[in-house]
Design a protein around this motif. Structure first.
Motif, short mmCIF file in Angstrom:
data_model
loop_
_atom_site.label_atom_id
_atom_site.label_comp_id
_atom_site.label_asym_id
_atom_site.label_seq_id
_atom_site.Cartn_x
_atom_site.Cartn_y
_atom_site.Cartn_z
N UNK A 226 -4.42 2.24 21.52
CA UNK A 226 -3.16 2.15 20.74
C UNK A 226 -3.37 3.22 19.41
N UNK A 227 -2.05 3.70 19.08
CA UNK A 227 -2.26 4.34 17.83
C UNK A 227 -2.54 3.66 16.65
N UNK A 228 -3.17 4.21 15.73
CA UNK A 228 -3.79 3.41 14.60
C UNK A 228 -3.51 4.29 13.16
N UNK B 297 2.50 11.51 28.36
CA UNK B 297 2.17 11.12 27.01
C UNK B 297 2.89 11.99 26.06
N UNK B 298 2.38 13.49 26.12
CA UNK B 298 3.28 14.31 25.31
C UNK B 298 4.56 14.54 25.43
N UNK C 170 7.88 3.03 27.67
CA UNK C 170 6.29 3.33 27.38
C UNK C 170 5.78 4.43 28.33
N UNK C 171 4.64 4.84 27.95
CA UNK C 171 3.87 5.82 28.80
C UNK C 171 3.47 5.13 30.09
N UNK C 172 3.20 3.86 30.00
CA UNK C 172 2.98 2.93 31.03
C UNK C 172 4.13 2.99 32.02
N UNK D 152 5.03 4.13 21.42
CA UNK D 152 5.59 3.79 23.01
C UNK D 152 4.52 4.58 23.72
N UNK D 153 4.20 5.71 23.46
CA UNK D 153 3.29 6.58 24.24
C UNK D 153 1.85 6.13 24.37
N UNK D 154 1.59 5.33 23.35
CA UNK D 154 0.27 5.05 23.46
C UNK D 154 -0.02 3.46 23.61
N UNK D 155 1.03 3.05 24.78
CA UNK D 155 1.17 1.67 25.10
C UNK D 155 -0.34 1.19 25.90
#
Length: 315
Positions: A232-234, A120-121, A159-161, A224-227
């Motif tokens: 989720x990003x908020x 993610x980072x 994405x991270x996924x 995309x990293x918080x897929x």
């Protein structure tokens, strides 16, 4: 070789499966109890269940520092310990107990991204590649000599996924390749350049909170990293939490105050972004899909029925 495996979640599960499929003998498995932590409920294939299915003794521990575990390890008489996604400190009297020491498997290209949530980072930071490293454990976390390492490229829409699936498939070849080198008698491996080392903490709620002072390019990677299945990003809109599920960097440049809901562009709604947005030199973040605080998912163009107002970091 006789192997004791320390591991947790899908990373540990893949490592144990690779060991079970290899010529090495798994004599004991140590794993953590199940957790309700948001990130530890993701990719949660059970190491304990896999070990039990193959008749391998299982020990459950939060921390591996008690006398009973040390006795069990001595009785198991391992040539080596293999660890992957073990979440707490392993003391020297444990990692140095086996004849060949302890091999740790980490999902980054060490020495960069030691610690937690490396994929993610790395994605947030725009790295061009990610990977898996097998290294010998020493007194400093993720700092020992590198035995084997493989990399995969990060695609422009990954994405991270996606990166999880790319890197988890590297666990078996990296782990078994490293073990085979060690079993052959090799003892000299690649020293890490500690001047290049970076160490990251576990991710938490504040790490997925959108800061509109970030450049749009960084925010797009954060989304995309918080897929899914990650949280989720908020942001907040009119005092309520709004999750951003999809976004792209705007084609045009937009000036003004960060967080301003500004303009419809293509399939998205552009939000002004960047600490220097007042200059008009920045691209914005075009949000394409959102999830409201009551769980509704919808296109951003349907959610934002009019332009104007602001998205904010806090209610």
């Amino acid at each position: 070789m006789r192997v004791v495996m320390f591991g947790y979640q899908t990373w540990g599960h893949r490592t144990l499966q690779a060991l079970l499929d290899s010529d090495h003998e798994v004599v004991m498995v140590v794993t953590h109890p199940r957790s309700e932590h948001a990130y530890e409920k993701i990719w949660s294939d059970s190491v304990a269940d896999l070990a039990a299915d193959h008749g391998v003794p299982v020990v459950i521990r939060n921390r591996p520092d008690d006398e009973e575990l040390l006795t069990l390890l001595k009785e198991a008489d391992p040539d080596i310990i293999v660890a992957n996604n073990w979440r707490t400190w392993i003391p020297p009297r444990v990692y140095s107990l086996p004849r060949r020491g302890t091999l740790n498997v980490h999902d980054s290209l060490l020495p960069k991204y030691a610690g937690f949530s490396p994929l993610i980072w790395a994605l947030i930071n725009g790295e061009q590649e990610v990977g898996v490293t097998a290294h010998m454990m020493n007194e400093e976390l993720d700092a020992g000599d590198i035995v084997a390492q493989r990399a995969v490229p990060v695609g422009p829409s990954d994405t991270a996924t996606d990166l999880f699936h790319k890197t988890v498939d590297l666990i078996a070849p990296v782990t078994i390749g490293a073990l085979d080198l060690i079993a052959s008698g090799q003892t000299e491996f690649t020293r890490q350049d500690r001047s290049r080392a970076t160490f990251f903490h576990k991710r938490a709620e504040d790490d997925i909170r959108i800061d509109w002072n970030w450049p749009a390019e960084d925010l797009e990677r954060l989304i995309r990293a918080q897929s899914a299945p990650y949280p989720a990003a908020f942001t907040h809109h009119r005092g309520k939490r709004l999750e951003v599920l999809g976004a792209v960097v705007s084609q045009n440049r937009y000036g003004g105050t960060p967080g301003r809901i500004f303009y419809r562009e293509g399939d998205g709604v552009v939000i002004v972004a960047g600490a220097d947005a007042r200059t008009g030199r920045n691209h914005g973040l075009a949000i394409t899909r959102v999830r409201t605080d009551d769980g509704r998912e919808l296109p951003a163009t349907e959610y934002f029925t009019s332009m104007g107002g602001y998205l904010t970091t806090h209610p």
